[in-house]
Design a protein around this motif. Structure first.
Motif, mmCIF file in Angstrom:
data_model
loop_
_atom_site.group_PDB
_atom_site.id
_atom_site.type_symbol
_atom_site.label_atom_id
_atom_site.label_comp_id
_atom_site.label_asym_id
_atom_site.label_seq_id
_atom_site.Cartn_x
_atom_site.Cartn_y
_atom_site.Cartn_z
ATOM 1 N N ARG A 1 23.125 -4.774 1.047
ATOM 2 C CA ARG A 1 22.698 -5.864 0.878
ATOM 3 C C ARG A 1 20.943 -5.683 0.878
ATOM 4 O O ARG A 1 20.512 -4.767 1.531
ATOM 5 N N ASP B 1 18.514 -10.445 2.901
ATOM 6 C CA ASP B 1 19.242 -11.361 2.027
ATOM 7 C C ASP B 1 20.646 -11.752 2.033
ATOM 8 O O ASP B 1 21.766 -11.074 1.321
ATOM 9 N N ASN B 2 20.897 -12.361 2.998
ATOM 10 C CA ASN B 2 22.368 -12.637 3.530
ATOM 11 C C ASN B 2 22.795 -14.129 3.674
ATOM 12 O O ASN B 2 23.804 -14.324 4.336
ATOM 13 N N GLY B 3 21.834 -15.088 3.398
ATOM 14 C CA GLY B 3 22.182 -16.421 3.617
ATOM 15 C C GLY B 3 21.043 -16.945 4.704
ATOM 16 O O GLY B 3 21.236 -18.296 5.074
ATOM 17 N N THR C 1 19.273 -20.079 3.619
ATOM 18 C CA THR C 1 19.850 -21.271 3.001
ATOM 19 C C THR C 1 19.297 -22.651 3.141
ATOM 20 O O THR C 1 19.040 -23.257 2.013
ATOM 21 N N SER D 1 18.645 -16.032 -7.500
ATOM 22 C CA SER D 1 19.594 -14.929 -6.858
ATOM 23 C C SER D 1 19.695 -14.999 -5.344
ATOM 24 O O SER D 1 20.273 -14.035 -4.855
ATOM 25 N N ILE E 1 20.776 -15.276 -1.700
ATOM 26 C CA ILE E 1 22.111 -15.696 -1.396
ATOM 27 C C ILE E 1 22.170 -16.852 -0.422
ATOM 28 O O ILE E 1 21.048 -17.008 0.396
#
Length: 286
Positions: free
Chosen positions: A79, A96-98, A101, A162, A164
């Motif tokens: 990741r 960069d894993n959410g 959001t 891009s 996430i």
């Protein structure tokens, strides 16, 4: 030389030295940095809550504040580690894993960069792959906040598209009913905070004192259904009564007067937890 604030958020807790180590790394880069805690009590691995707490807090800090958020179940995997600049001129450094959001959806991201760990990594830490919060994120944040590097020197630019994202349902009004999801809990008091804006709620032609049928589901399983009053504050309901109200982020909340709604009905948060609200004739409690 530029001096910006650094704000840290993790799921580490403070019972060991992990957060202190991040402070130490940052201060070793620049002893005059001002470092603050957002929270270190994010539930373990709960990326959704990390995302929301950033959104809840970031707009109240001065421009160019550098945030570090480390809720990282994928540490040591492929990741990405990224830094972004928001539309409000803040910086966030995070896996960069959410985690971005809510920031991306509600505030906006104008630029994103992958952290170049060949440059922006704590010296002599190259064989450590399990504490990026200390070795990469705190170190890079301190270098950026103190002006040792520019944002462009964090690493190569990548497209904002891009970055996430977790699934995030948008609230909507249909046939006299409004639906959304339960974004987060007001942890201390157990109130539910939805993603339904006050302005959208007003489309139901509401007034204080109106009654609403509130239904809460986890996926397709109904866990709560009851009628409650829309009030200006908790003083508009009796002890133990449920209440609809507008919270500090101008979103609709659900509470029990002097009780924990979340504990009483075992409510949690995230995109699977849906709420619908429908206006009904007024009720009165004796």
């Amino acid at each position: 030389m530029t001096r910006r604030n650094v704000v840290l958020q993790t799921d580490f807790g403070t019972s060991d030295g992990a957060v202190s180590a991040m402070y130490g790394v940052a201060i070793s880069v620049e002893p005059t940095l001002r470092i603050f805690d957002l929270t270190h009590d994010i539930p373990q691995y709960n990326i959704w809550e990390a995302s929301y707490r950033l959104y809840q807090t970031i707009s109240y800090w001065p421009e160019e504040t550098v945030f570090v958020s480390v809720v990282d179940p994928g540490v040591g995997t492929e990741r990405r580690s990224i830094a972004v600049k928001t539309a409000e001129n803040q910086y966030i450094i995070t896996p960069d894993n959410g985690t971005l959001t809510h920031i991306k959806a509600e505030i906006g991201i104008v630029e994103a960069r992958i952290i170049d760990e060949t440059v922006n990594r704590l010296p002599h830490s190259g064989e450590s792959y399990t504490f990026h919060g200390r070795d990469v994120y705190a170190y890079t944040a301190a270098r950026l906040a103190s002006g040792v590097i520019t944002f462009e020197e964090v690493g190569p630019e990548v497209s904002v598209e891009s970055v996430i994202q977790l699934q995030k349902l948008e609230p909507k009004v249909e046939e006299g009913s409004i639906s959304g999801n339960i974004d987060i809990l007001d942890i201390r008091f157990g109130n539910l905070w939805t993603n339904i804006d006050r302005t959208l709620f007003k489309e139901l032609d509401v007034e204080y004192g109106d009654s609403f049928e509130v239904t809460i589901q986890n996926d397709t399983r109904q866990v709560y259904k009851n009628i409650m009053t829309y009030g200006r504050s908790f003083a508009d309901s009796h002890l133990g009564e449920p209440l609809l109200f507008v919270n500090s982020l101008d979103k609709l909340g659900v509470a029990i007067n002097q009780g924990s709604f979340a504990k009483a009905y075992h409510i949690e948060t995230g995109s699977k937890w849906k709420i619908s609200i429908r206006k009904v004739p007024k009720i009165s409690y004796n």
